[in-house]
Design an enzyme around this catalytic site. Sequence first.
Site, short mmCIF file in Angstrom:
data_model
loop_
_atom_site.label_atom_id
_atom_site.label_comp_id
_atom_site.label_asym_id
_atom_site.label_seq_id
_atom_site.Cartn_x
_atom_site.Cartn_y
_atom_site.Cartn_z
N HIS A 17 39.00 -41.32 -100.59
CA HIS A 17 39.36 -40.68 -99.32
C HIS A 17 39.76 -39.21 -99.55
O HIS A 17 39.40 -38.33 -98.77
CB HIS A 17 40.56 -41.39 -98.67
CG HIS A 17 40.30 -42.78 -98.18
ND1 HIS A 17 41.01 -43.87 -98.61
CD2 HIS A 17 39.40 -43.25 -97.28
CE1 HIS A 17 40.58 -44.96 -98.00
NE2 HIS A 17 39.60 -44.62 -97.19
N LYS A 41 42.45 -55.53 -89.20
CA LYS A 41 42.22 -55.56 -90.65
C LYS A 41 43.44 -56.12 -91.39
O LYS A 41 43.43 -56.15 -92.63
CB LYS A 41 41.95 -54.14 -91.16
CG LYS A 41 40.50 -53.70 -90.99
CD LYS A 41 40.26 -52.35 -91.63
CE LYS A 41 39.11 -52.40 -92.61
NZ LYS A 41 38.79 -51.06 -93.15
N ARG A 90 29.77 -43.55 -98.76
CA ARG A 90 29.84 -43.78 -100.20
C ARG A 90 28.52 -44.27 -100.76
O ARG A 90 28.16 -43.99 -101.89
CB ARG A 90 30.90 -44.85 -100.51
CG ARG A 90 32.32 -44.40 -100.30
CD ARG A 90 33.25 -45.57 -100.22
NE ARG A 90 32.90 -46.42 -99.10
CZ ARG A 90 33.41 -47.60 -98.85
NH1 ARG A 90 34.30 -48.11 -99.67
NH2 ARG A 90 33.04 -48.29 -97.79
N SER A 128 39.67 -49.60 -100.24
CA SER A 128 41.09 -49.98 -100.20
C SER A 128 41.26 -51.47 -100.52
O SER A 128 42.19 -51.85 -101.23
CB SER A 128 41.67 -49.65 -98.82
OG SER A 128 41.54 -48.28 -98.57
N1 COA Z 1 36.66 -43.63 -100.60
C1 COA Z 1 37.13 -44.85 -100.75
N2 COA Z 1 37.07 -45.80 -99.82
C2 COA Z 1 36.50 -45.46 -98.67
C3 COA Z 1 35.96 -44.20 -98.43
C4 COA Z 1 36.05 -43.26 -99.47
N3 COA Z 1 35.58 -42.03 -99.34
N4 COA Z 1 35.44 -44.19 -97.20
C5 COA Z 1 35.65 -45.40 -96.69
N5 COA Z 1 36.28 -46.17 -97.59
C6 COA Z 1 36.64 -47.56 -97.44
C7 COA Z 1 38.01 -47.77 -96.97
O1 COA Z 1 38.90 -47.86 -98.05
C8 COA Z 1 37.88 -49.08 -96.24
O2 COA Z 1 37.94 -50.11 -97.16
P1 COA Z 1 38.45 -51.55 -96.76
O3 COA Z 1 37.52 -52.05 -95.68
O4 COA Z 1 38.36 -52.28 -98.02
O5 COA Z 1 39.84 -51.41 -96.24
C9 COA Z 1 36.46 -49.02 -95.68
O6 COA Z 1 35.79 -48.12 -96.46
C10 COA Z 1 36.36 -48.52 -94.28
O7 COA Z 1 37.56 -47.93 -93.96
P2 COA Z 1 37.83 -46.62 -93.16
O8 COA Z 1 36.95 -45.49 -93.56
O9 COA Z 1 39.29 -46.40 -93.24
O10 COA Z 1 37.37 -47.01 -91.77
P3 COA Z 1 37.91 -48.16 -90.97
O11 COA Z 1 36.75 -49.03 -90.71
O12 COA Z 1 39.09 -48.80 -91.55
O13 COA Z 1 38.41 -47.36 -89.73
C11 COA Z 1 38.25 -46.40 -87.58
C12 COA Z 1 37.57 -47.14 -88.70
C13 COA Z 1 39.75 -46.50 -87.61
C14 COA Z 1 37.87 -44.94 -87.73
C15 COA Z 1 37.66 -47.00 -86.30
O14 COA Z 1 37.92 -48.37 -86.29
C16 COA Z 1 38.20 -46.36 -85.05
O15 COA Z 1 37.79 -45.28 -84.68
N6 COA Z 1 39.14 -47.05 -84.38
C17 COA Z 1 39.73 -46.56 -83.16
C18 COA Z 1 39.19 -47.33 -81.94
C19 COA Z 1 37.86 -46.78 -81.54
O16 COA Z 1 37.69 -45.66 -81.11
N7 COA Z 1 36.86 -47.65 -81.64
C20 COA Z 1 35.49 -47.32 -81.30
C21 COA Z 1 34.77 -46.82 -82.51
S1 COA Z 1 33.03 -46.68 -82.16
#
Ligand code: COA
Length: 162
Positions: A17, A41, A90, A128
């Site tokens: 991240h 989650k 990624r 994560s």
């Molecule tokens: N390095 C390491 N890990 C990474 C990464 C990076 N560069 N990029 C993504 N990841 C991992 C994260 O660690 C996470 O791992 P996990 O699933 O094991 O926990 C996974 O990839 C995805 O996580 P993240 O990038 O944090 O996205 P998310 O899916 O958790 O979050 C939101 C997505 C919060 C942005 C999305 O749900 C959101 O916008 N929510 C608000 C409500 C909304 O508007 N919804 C409509 C969306 S269309």
Amino acid sequence: MRHCIYPGTFDPITYGHLDVLGRAAALFDHVTVAVADNPGKAPLFTVAERLAMLAPSAAKFPNVSVTAFDGLLVEFCINQKADAIIRGLRALSDFEFEFNMALMNRHLQPKVETIFVMPNEQFSYTSSSLVKQVAKYGGNVAHFVPPNVAAALTRAYSGRPG
Ligand code: COA
């Protein structure tokens, strides 16, 4: 001023991240890291804990701030007067989820563009969940997370039943 939002659950923040954050900070005048509660989650850490874990890393960038958000991401972007959402890709496996999310966000709010950056390939397998799993069973996560996060993981798992 070009302002982007870097949203995520960040449960917890990893060096992957932070790699994305560094790239965003170089491209934009200001980056807001936006921490979503994301109860779906079942996060290990509370939003307050995740914000506190992010703070020392974010402080290394003069143009980065950290905050929590709830509700729709695009509405948060509009409220923050942000031009774009930054997301990291990624590996190919991230593409479909990210593509759908970007198009849904564009449908909801065409003014907010989604921009993808690729973190360094050394982070292509970092997530994560995997970091938490390694920490839970006593593995060394120093390669994947900053020292304050590694310490928080150790505290979170010590004394907790597996
Ligand atoms: N390095 C390491 N890990 C990474 C990464 C990076 N560069 N990029 C993504 N990841 C991992 C994260 O660690 C996470 O791992 P996990 O699933 O094991 O926990 C996974 O990839 C995805 O996580 P993240 O990038 O944090 O996205 P998310 O899916 O958790 O979050 C939101 C997505 C919060 C942005 C999305 O749900 C959101 O916008 N929510 C608000 C409500 C909304 O508007 N919804 C409509 C969306 S269309």
